[in-house]
Scaffold this motif. Sequence first.
Motif, PDB file in Angstrom:
ATOM      1  N   TYR A 176       0.833  -1.192   0.000  1.00 49.58           N
ATOM      2  CA  TYR A 176       0.000   0.000   0.000  1.00 49.58           C
ATOM      3  C   TYR A 176       0.870   1.244   0.000  1.00 49.58           C
ATOM      4  O   TYR A 176       1.975   1.245   0.556  1.00 49.58           O
ATOM      5  N   HIS A 177       0.371   2.325  -0.595  1.00 49.38           N
ATOM      6  CA  HIS A 177       1.008   3.631  -0.500  1.00 49.38           C
ATOM      7  C   HIS A 177       0.105   4.517   0.361  1.00 49.38           C
ATOM      8  O   HIS A 177      -1.115   4.555   0.164  1.00 49.38           O
ATOM      9  N   ALA A 178       0.723   5.214   1.316  1.00 52.26           N
ATOM     10  CA  ALA A 178      -0.029   6.101   2.207  1.00 52.26           C
ATOM     11  C   ALA A 178       0.737   7.406   2.368  1.00 52.26           C
ATOM     12  O   ALA A 178       1.963   7.400   2.529  1.00 52.26           O
ATOM     13  N   LEU A 179       0.007   8.512   2.316  1.00 50.17           N
ATOM     14  CA  LEU A 179       0.602   9.815   2.609  1.00 50.17           C
ATOM     15  C   LEU A 179       0.292  10.127   4.068  1.00 50.17           C
ATOM     16  O   LEU A 179      -0.884  10.204   4.446  1.00 50.17           O
ATOM     17  N   VAL A 180       1.355  10.283   4.877  1.00 50.22           N
ATOM     18  CA  VAL A 180       1.166  10.446   6.315  1.00 50.22           C
ATOM     19  C   VAL A 180       1.716  11.790   6.798  1.00 50.22           C
ATOM     20  O   VAL A 180       2.547  12.419   6.141  1.00 50.22           O
ATOM     21  N   GLY A 253       2.288   8.446  15.499  1.00 48.07           N
ATOM     22  CA  GLY A 253       2.268   9.899  15.348  1.00 48.07           C
ATOM     23  C   GLY A 253       2.241  10.380  13.914  1.00 48.07           C
ATOM     24  O   GLY A 253       2.497  11.555  13.648  1.00 48.07           O
ATOM     25  N   HIS A 254       1.918   9.480  12.986  1.00 46.45           N
ATOM     26  CA  HIS A 254       1.891   9.827  11.564  1.00 46.45           C
ATOM     27  C   HIS A 254       0.566   9.393  10.936  1.00 46.45           C
ATOM     28  O   HIS A 254       0.543   8.510  10.062  1.00 46.45           O
ATOM     29  N   PRO A 255      -0.554   9.993  11.354  1.00 50.32           N
ATOM     30  CA  PRO A 255      -1.843   9.585  10.779  1.00 50.32           C
ATOM     31  C   PRO A 255      -1.892   9.825   9.270  1.00 50.32           C
ATOM     32  O   PRO A 255      -1.227  10.718   8.747  1.00 50.32           O
ATOM     33  N   ILE A 256      -2.683   8.996   8.583  1.00 51.43           N
ATOM     34  CA  ILE A 256      -2.814   9.100   7.131  1.00 51.43           C
ATOM     35  C   ILE A 256      -3.681  10.313   6.777  1.00 51.43           C
ATOM     36  O   ILE A 256      -4.653  10.627   7.474  1.00 51.43           O
ATOM     37  N   ALA A 257      -3.323  10.973   5.705  1.00 53.99           N
ATOM     38  CA  ALA A 257      -4.061  12.152   5.243  1.00 53.99           C
ATOM     39  C   ALA A 257      -5.534  11.841   5.023  1.00 53.99           C
ATOM     40  O   ALA A 257      -5.878  10.839   4.389  1.00 53.99           O
ATOM     41  N   CYS A 258      -6.375  12.708   5.576  1.00 52.09           N
ATOM     42  CA  CYS A 258      -7.829  12.667   5.373  1.00 52.09           C
ATOM     43  C   CYS A 258      -8.465  11.350   5.824  1.00 52.09           C
ATOM     44  O   CYS A 258      -9.396  10.851   5.186  1.00 52.09           O
ATOM     45  N   ASP A 259      -7.956  10.816   6.934  1.00 56.55           N
ATOM     46  CA  ASP A 259      -8.553   9.624   7.533  1.00 56.55           C
ATOM     47  C   ASP A 259      -9.668  10.089   8.467  1.00 56.55           C
ATOM     48  O   ASP A 259      -9.396  10.721   9.492  1.00 56.55           O
TER      49      ASP A 259
END
Length: 320
Positions: A176-180, A253-259
């Motif tokens: 998976y790719h995730a922006l965090v 401490g690195h939540p995914i964007a727009c979760d």
Amino acid sequence: MNEIKKPQVRFITIDSEDAGQRIDNFLLKTLKGVPKSMIYRLLRKGEIRVNKKRTKPEYKLVDEDVLRIAPIRVSEKTNEVSTSLNVVANLEGQILYEDEILIVINKPSGMAVHGGSGLSFGVIEALRALRPEARMLELVHRLDRDTSGCLVVAKKRSALRNLHEQLRNKKVQKFYHALVKGRWSPKLTRVTESLKKNDLKSGERVVVVDNINGKESETRYKVIQHYSNATLVRAFPVTGRTHQIRVHCQVKGHPIACDPKYGNEDFDGDMKGIGVKRLFLHAASIEFTHPRTEQKLKIEAPLDKTLAKALKQLTVANNG
């Protein structure tokens, strides 16, 4: 108005693909639109027979069994999935790979894998509308509604069984790719917090870290690109817990964007400003052994245009 199908006797000869199933499960999938209660009633009355004999719902089908199904009058629902709907028609263009036993689709974000819980249809119902000739189409695995990317659907029961075995034996690799949020350390390569599902009074399901009562979980991470206020990471879930990648990102401490469940409001605001309107979690690739050819197969799903465009607006930072 409901159209009435002209009823007729049907004969079905069971092949090796369908052998081994309980007859009630087979009929539920074969007689689309027939309620479960009616199937049990037809079996009880002998209106569905195997090799000219009455049978019980738990009977397991055998290769070359002949089913006789008496005429069944079923009203065809007018709310069936229409292939003219944009969301359904667009799925055809999202098919990444297809052969006689498999389909791999780039599932759009916001589309559930199947109907239910107030949804009239999902990916699997839409695919069945696009492929009416397919005797069987079943999900091999699932993706969260908000997650996009590689989703595998089996056209044959043998393929479904084979791929389920590969999943159980951890022979399938999903990346998976995730922006965090923030700068993910290249040294943070494994997250192993145990996870526990909680159902809130509202009916909403959330997953929390619980290293005492939770299930063991592991996600492996690799930095793809650092940006000024974010990091694009590759996530490999070793285990397959609900919301695993999302919660493992959050707990570090690195939540995914727009979760919407586990995100950070300020970070989400920044990301929405560059066009990210959805959870930035994408099943970028899947690798498995093809059930028939036994060749290794790797399928990749491109990011949708909105997410790809958003990445270009971020300021690239040094990965070191």
